[in-house]
Design an enzyme around this catalytic site. Structure first.
Site, PDB file in Angstrom:
ATOM      1  N   ARG A 197       0.840  -1.214   0.000  1.00 25.93           N
ATOM      2  CA  ARG A 197       0.000   0.000   0.000  1.00 25.93           C
ATOM      3  C   ARG A 197       0.868   1.253   0.000  1.00 25.93           C
ATOM      4  O   ARG A 197       0.559   2.236  -0.647  1.00 25.93           O
ATOM      5  CB  ARG A 197      -0.952   0.008   1.216  1.00 25.93           C
ATOM      6  CG  ARG A 197      -1.645   1.364   1.403  1.00 25.93           C
ATOM      7  CD  ARG A 197      -2.828   1.335   2.346  1.00 25.93           C
ATOM      8  NE  ARG A 197      -2.650   0.537   3.527  1.00 25.93           N
ATOM      9  CZ  ARG A 197      -1.909   0.885   4.598  1.00 25.93           C
ATOM     10  NH1 ARG A 197      -1.278   2.041   4.627  1.00 25.93           N
ATOM     11  NH2 ARG A 197      -1.810   0.074   5.625  1.00 25.93           N
ATOM     12  N   TYR A 199     -16.971  17.111 -14.339  1.00 24.58           N
ATOM     13  CA  TYR A 199     -17.477  15.735 -14.380  1.00 24.58           C
ATOM     14  C   TYR A 199     -18.491  15.542 -13.235  1.00 24.58           C
ATOM     15  O   TYR A 199     -18.265  16.035 -12.112  1.00 24.58           O
ATOM     16  CB  TYR A 199     -16.283  14.772 -14.252  1.00 24.58           C
ATOM     17  CG  TYR A 199     -16.684  13.370 -13.894  1.00 24.58           C
ATOM     18  CD1 TYR A 199     -17.468  12.612 -14.762  1.00 24.58           C
ATOM     19  CD2 TYR A 199     -16.304  12.794 -12.684  1.00 24.58           C
ATOM     20  CE1 TYR A 199     -17.861  11.328 -14.422  1.00 24.58           C
ATOM     21  CE2 TYR A 199     -16.692  11.513 -12.350  1.00 24.58           C
ATOM     22  CZ  TYR A 199     -17.472  10.789 -13.223  1.00 24.58           C
ATOM     23  OH  TYR A 199     -17.860   9.524 -12.893  1.00 24.58           O
ATOM     24  N   ASP A 233      -8.102  19.135 -14.324  1.00 28.37           N
ATOM     25  CA  ASP A 233      -8.446  17.766 -14.687  1.00 28.37           C
ATOM     26  C   ASP A 233      -8.193  17.636 -16.190  1.00 28.37           C
ATOM     27  O   ASP A 233      -8.891  18.226 -17.009  1.00 28.37           O
ATOM     28  CB  ASP A 233      -9.924  17.488 -14.347  1.00 28.37           C
ATOM     29  CG  ASP A 233     -10.301  16.036 -14.598  1.00 28.37           C
ATOM     30  OD1 ASP A 233      -9.681  15.400 -15.472  1.00 28.37           O
ATOM     31  OD2 ASP A 233     -11.234  15.539 -13.937  1.00 28.37           O
ATOM     32  N   LYS A 241      -9.446   6.479 -18.490  1.00 27.84           N
ATOM     33  CA  LYS A 241      -9.776   6.940 -19.837  1.00 27.84           C
ATOM     34  C   LYS A 241      -8.564   6.814 -20.773  1.00 27.84           C
ATOM     35  O   LYS A 241      -8.112   5.713 -20.992  1.00 27.84           O
ATOM     36  CB  LYS A 241     -10.323   8.367 -19.758  1.00 27.84           C
ATOM     37  CG  LYS A 241     -11.425   8.553 -18.680  1.00 27.84           C
ATOM     38  CD  LYS A 241     -12.600   7.635 -18.939  1.00 27.84           C
ATOM     39  CE  LYS A 241     -13.811   7.838 -18.059  1.00 27.84           C
ATOM     40  NZ  LYS A 241     -13.637   7.789 -16.613  1.00 27.84           N
TER      41      LYS A 241
END
Ligand SMILES: Cc1ncc(COP(=O)(O)O)c(C=O)c1O
Length: 418
Positions: free
Chosen positions: A67, A119, A190, A215
């Site tokens: 992690r 978004y 973004d 994306k």
């Protein structure tokens, strides 16, 4: 002194640093070392969650627990930092987790100014989650013009999405940054819709670039992931702490897959953009499309074309566009059910072309009057252009337009041809 004098190696100036490699070379090689033990050209997937220590707190190498860090995530982060012209990048379990962590890095009581058409998930976080630690967000549809009026003493962050979703409006990043930095405010961009191939917000002064890696960066519609890139050491300290403390991290396998996607980003983003340009030009001439109803930053008719020329690589428009079809919502639905190559689905930025109707899908949660005020009409179709052959895409679009619009007029109920 004769020319036969031996060269003194100690005083020979070091060679000039190599020029920065071009995007395609960095995409293939940044963060992609050959395996030191086996010589494997492609990095192995390091699935181990824990790493051996030879003494207490003395790991064999640089890793302890996956992690906190692991080889595949490190390599992916190096690649993203390099492509975004940043010193650092951090990877997260989704684009939404990236947004959440950037917002959580703000002190309680902070204020954020954001563009209106962010978004939907970002809007949801800003309006329904951020206030839990007393962070307030003000939205504006004209950020370049009214940012000075919206800044308060507690404003700490400006949030930009350019192009916007789904109407492809652009923001002049430099104009916003200039005003924000006068007040010591950070600017986040973004960059999901364009990818680092077409736009590098840090070159225009942005402090943090975020991506839904899901994306274009991964590009194959098989990984959900996010990333943030930035230069400042204090941001690296704060965001890396939250990455580990909150634990919204991607798996080693997803990092490996997304890194594989990065290696062809320049080819995919370029092709998606040239395909979108051809389709947008075709739509602009079509009798089946509402006049002036094509939103694409690569078109000369786009209201922010000058920003695209200044901000995007070679003025490219990117792989996303939207348009208003003649015949209303029913025609829009029929179009999306009739295309043979474009698949009716949400998401974007993959190798395959997709279509959707935002008013009924991605933006259905926004009340109609608010939706329409930002150009999201019921007849608006959003298109994510993939990397297929443009000739087939154009035929597909034309056939679907004819069937959707003419078919709806004669009421023959032509259906799904998938
Ligand atoms: C522009 C943009 N930012 C952020 C996100 C959120 O990314 P993710 O779905 O990876 O959480 C999306 C998702 O569609 C997006 O389109």
């Amino acid at each position: 002194m004769g020319s036969s004098q031996p060269v003194d190696p100690v005083h020979t100036p070091p060679p000039a640093p190599p020029a920065r490699d071009h995007f395609g070379t960095l995409a293939v090689h940044a963060g992609a070392p050959h395996d030191a033990v086996t010589g494997a050209v492609i990095e192995p997937i390091s699935l181990s969650t824990t790493f051996q220590q030879t003494g207490l707190g003395k790991p064999v190498g640089e890793y302890e627990y996956s992690r906190s860090s692991n080889p595949n995530r490190d390599n992916f982060e190096k690649a993203i930092a390099s492509l975004e012209h940043a010193k650092y990048a951090l990877a997260f379990s989704s684009g939404s987790a990236t947004t959440a962590i950037v917002l959580q890095s703000l002190a309680q009581g902070s204020h954020v100014v954001s563009v209106s058409d962010v978004y939907g998930g970002t809007h949801r976080y800003f309006t329904q989650v951020a206030h839990a630690h007393n962070v307030k967000v003000t939205f504006t549809s004209a950020i370049e013009d009214d940012i000075s009026d919206l800044i308060r003493p507690e404003t700490k962050l400006i949030w930009i999405e350019s192009p916007s979703n789904p109407t492809l409006k652009l923001v002049d990043i430099r104009r916003v940054v200039t005003q924000a930095h006068e007040h010591g405010i950070l600017v986040v961009v973004d960059n999901t819709f364009l990818s680092p191939y077409i736009q590098n917000p840090i070159n225009h002064g942005a402090d943090i670039v975020v991506h839904s890696v899901t994306k274009y960066i991964n590009g194959h519609s098989d990984v959900v992931m996010g990333a943030a890139a930035f230069n400042r050491d204090d941001l690296r300290k704060k965001l890396a702490f939250l990455q580990n403390a909150i634990g919204a991290v991607p798996s080693a396998f997803d990092c490996w897959l997304a890194h594989r996607g990065v290696k062809t980003l320049h080819l995919r983003a370029e092709r998606a953009s040239t395909n979108a340009q051809a389709i947008a030009e075709h739509l602009e001439q079509s009798e089946y499309v509402v006049k002036g109803g094509v939103n694409y930053p690569g078109l000369d008719s786009h209201p922010h074309r000058a920003v695209a020329i200044k901000q995007h690589l070679n003025g490219l428009g990117g792989g996303m566009l939207s348009f208003r079809i003649q015949g209303g919502h029913a025609a829009a639905e029929r179009f999306c059910q009739t295309t043979r190559i474009f698949t009716l689905a949400e998401s974007l930025g993959g190798i395959e072309s997709l279509v959707e109707v935002p008013s009924a899908m991605t933006h259905a949660g926004i009340p109609q009057d608010q939706r329409e005020s930002i150009g999201v009409y019921d007849d608006l179709i959003r298109v994510s252009c993939g990397i297929e052959d443009v000739r087939d895409l154009l035929v597909d679009v034309q056939n679907a337009l004819e069937i959707a619009v003419v078919g709806s007029k004669v009421g023959n109920g032509v259906g799904n041809s998938h």
